[in-house]
Design a protein around this motif. Structure first.
Motif, short mmCIF file in Angstrom:
data_model
loop_
_atom_site.label_atom_id
_atom_site.label_comp_id
_atom_site.label_asym_id
_atom_site.label_seq_id
_atom_site.Cartn_x
_atom_site.Cartn_y
_atom_site.Cartn_z
N GLU A 79 108.61 52.34 -21.39
CA GLU A 79 107.83 52.09 -22.61
C GLU A 79 107.43 53.40 -23.27
OE1 GLU A 79 103.72 49.77 -23.99
OE2 GLU A 79 104.64 49.32 -22.04
N PHE A 80 107.08 54.40 -22.47
CA PHE A 80 106.68 55.71 -23.01
C PHE A 80 107.84 56.39 -23.73
CE2 PHE A 80 105.61 60.31 -22.39
CZ PHE A 80 104.47 60.32 -23.16
N ALA A 81 109.08 56.06 -23.33
CA ALA A 81 110.26 56.65 -23.97
C ALA A 81 110.35 56.29 -25.44
CB ALA A 81 111.53 56.21 -23.24
N GLU A 82 109.68 55.20 -25.85
CA GLU A 82 109.64 54.86 -27.27
C GLU A 82 108.80 55.86 -28.06
OE1 GLU A 82 108.22 50.89 -27.62
OE2 GLU A 82 109.74 50.04 -26.28
N VAL A 83 107.85 56.47 -27.36
CA VAL A 83 106.98 57.49 -27.98
C VAL A 83 107.62 58.86 -27.85
CG1 VAL A 83 104.67 58.51 -27.96
CG2 VAL A 83 104.97 56.11 -27.31
N GLU A 84 108.29 59.09 -26.73
CA GLU A 84 108.85 60.40 -26.41
C GLU A 84 110.36 60.26 -26.19
OE1 GLU A 84 107.52 63.70 -23.25
OE2 GLU A 84 108.72 62.08 -22.40
N PRO A 85 111.18 60.55 -27.20
CA PRO A 85 112.62 60.35 -27.08
C PRO A 85 113.32 61.30 -26.12
CG PRO A 85 112.08 61.36 -29.18
CD PRO A 85 110.78 60.98 -28.54
N LYS A 86 112.70 62.44 -25.81
CA LYS A 86 113.28 63.36 -24.84
C LYS A 86 112.13 64.13 -24.17
CE LYS A 86 113.94 67.15 -28.13
NZ LYS A 86 114.85 68.18 -28.65
N PRO A 87 112.37 64.69 -22.96
CA PRO A 87 111.28 65.28 -22.18
C PRO A 87 110.50 66.39 -22.87
CG PRO A 87 113.18 64.91 -20.77
CD PRO A 87 113.62 64.61 -22.17
N ASP A 88 111.17 67.20 -23.69
CA ASP A 88 110.47 68.33 -24.32
C ASP A 88 110.17 68.08 -25.79
OD1 ASP A 88 113.04 68.44 -25.23
OD2 ASP A 88 113.38 70.56 -24.77
N PHE A 89 110.14 66.80 -26.18
CA PHE A 89 109.95 66.45 -27.59
C PHE A 89 108.64 67.00 -28.13
CE2 PHE A 89 108.55 63.43 -30.93
CZ PHE A 89 109.62 63.56 -31.81
N LEU A 105 98.80 54.91 -21.85
CA LEU A 105 98.51 56.12 -21.08
C LEU A 105 97.46 55.85 -19.99
CD1 LEU A 105 98.56 58.92 -23.80
CD2 LEU A 105 100.44 57.82 -22.58
N LYS A 106 96.50 54.98 -20.29
CA LYS A 106 95.51 54.61 -19.27
C LYS A 106 96.17 53.88 -18.11
CE LYS A 106 91.30 54.26 -22.08
NZ LYS A 106 90.26 53.33 -22.64
N ARG A 107 97.15 53.02 -18.43
CA ARG A 107 97.85 52.29 -17.37
C ARG A 107 98.67 53.25 -16.51
NH1 ARG A 107 100.60 48.80 -20.33
NH2 ARG A 107 102.70 49.62 -20.03
N ILE A 108 99.34 54.20 -17.16
CA ILE A 108 100.10 55.20 -16.41
C ILE A 108 99.17 56.01 -15.52
CG2 ILE A 108 101.50 57.30 -16.60
CD1 ILE A 108 102.65 56.15 -19.22
N THR A 109 98.02 56.41 -16.06
CA THR A 109 97.06 57.18 -15.28
C THR A 109 96.59 56.41 -14.05
OG1 THR A 109 96.26 58.28 -17.29
CG2 THR A 109 94.84 58.39 -15.36
N SER A 110 96.33 55.12 -14.22
CA SER A 110 95.90 54.29 -13.10
C SER A 110 96.97 54.22 -12.01
CB SER A 110 95.56 52.88 -13.60
OG SER A 110 95.20 52.03 -12.53
N LYS A 113 97.12 51.18 -29.02
CA LYS A 113 98.29 50.79 -28.24
C LYS A 113 98.73 51.90 -27.29
CE LYS A 113 103.21 49.71 -28.73
NZ LYS A 113 104.32 49.52 -29.71
N HIS A 114 98.83 53.11 -27.80
CA HIS A 114 99.33 54.22 -26.99
C HIS A 114 98.33 54.65 -25.92
CE1 HIS A 114 102.29 55.29 -30.44
NE2 HIS A 114 102.79 54.40 -29.61
N ILE A 115 97.06 54.68 -26.27
CA ILE A 115 96.05 55.07 -25.28
C ILE A 115 95.97 54.04 -24.17
CG2 ILE A 115 93.59 55.53 -24.89
CD1 ILE A 115 95.20 57.74 -26.38
#
Length: 223
Positions: A164-174, A201-206, A196-198
């Motif tokens: 899901e995060f890849a929709e925000v970040e198309p490549k690792p160093d974007f 990120l909260k879910r990833i952090t958890s 939506k994005h926060i």
């Protein structure tokens, strides 16, 4: 490979500061003889306390603090409509600080579980899959750890998160460079859908937090 195996110290972090003169330092690789001068404890000299896992974890926490400061600033700017034009300048720092926090946490966890230095890799999904494959290929880990299935479950959740995060970040160093080496751009429209994005990120952090706890329990059971 054997040369990839790591030695672990206690991970001592020593802070020095002079608030009046606005000075601060942190030392990660303090030697026993340097500690004994301060504490009076008689320890063997020339033994390093460096712990690559805990040191990476320390650095990661700093990037998370930076992410939180930026997130709070953006949220306040949404409420102060007269200053909203500052928000676009903070999108890159927001996502970069967060994803670098996650990358360093994953590498810290990798070291803690696998006990080897991680390969140079900035792709988050690939890092998670590498942790999982290393665990599955190491019979000692599977036999000795009652936490392996729990760790696998959290790793699977993170793989879904990073898809899901890849929709925000198309490549690792974007969010670090934006352009590629030829000055091409992968995504022209950079967006921040704050709520939506926060939430993502909260879910990833958890999930990262749960993975870290399990890795520490496993690491302690091995010592």
């Amino acid at each position: 490979m054997e040369q990839d195996k790591l030695k672990f110290g206690s991970g001592v972090e020593v802070f020095s500061y002079d608030l009046k003169n606005k000075y601060y330092s942190v030392e990660f690789d303090l030697l026993d003889n340097e500690i004994s001068i301060e504490s009076g404890i008689n320890l063997k000299p020339e033994r390093s306390f460096m712990n690559p896992s805990s040191t990476l974890n320390f650095v990661a926490n700093g990037y998370y603090m930076n992410y939180m400061l930026i997130k709070d600033e953006i949220e306040s700017l949404f409420l102060k409509s007269e200053n909203h034009k500052r928000i676009p300048y903070l999108i890159f720092p927001l996502f970069y600080s967060y994803r670098h926090f996650v990358e360093l946490k994953l590498k810290s966890i990798y070291i803690s579980i696998v006990r080897k230095r991680p390969k140079i890799n900035h792709d988050l999904s690939s890092l998670v899959k590498t942790i999982k494959s290393e665990m599955k290929s190491d019979n000692h880990i599977i036999e000795s750890s009652g936490f392996s299935n729990q760790i696998y479950a959290v790793l699977d959740l993170l793989i879904k998160d990073f898809n899901e995060f890849a929709e925000v970040e198309p490549k690792p160093d974007f969010y670090r460079y934006y352009f590629d080496i030829k000055l091409n751009i992968d995504k022209y429209k950079v967006e921040l859908d704050f709520d939506k994005h926060i939430k993502l990120l909260k879910r990833i952090t958890s999930n990262i937090s749960n993975l870290l706890k399990l890795s520490l329990i496993y690491s302690e059971s091995e010592n």
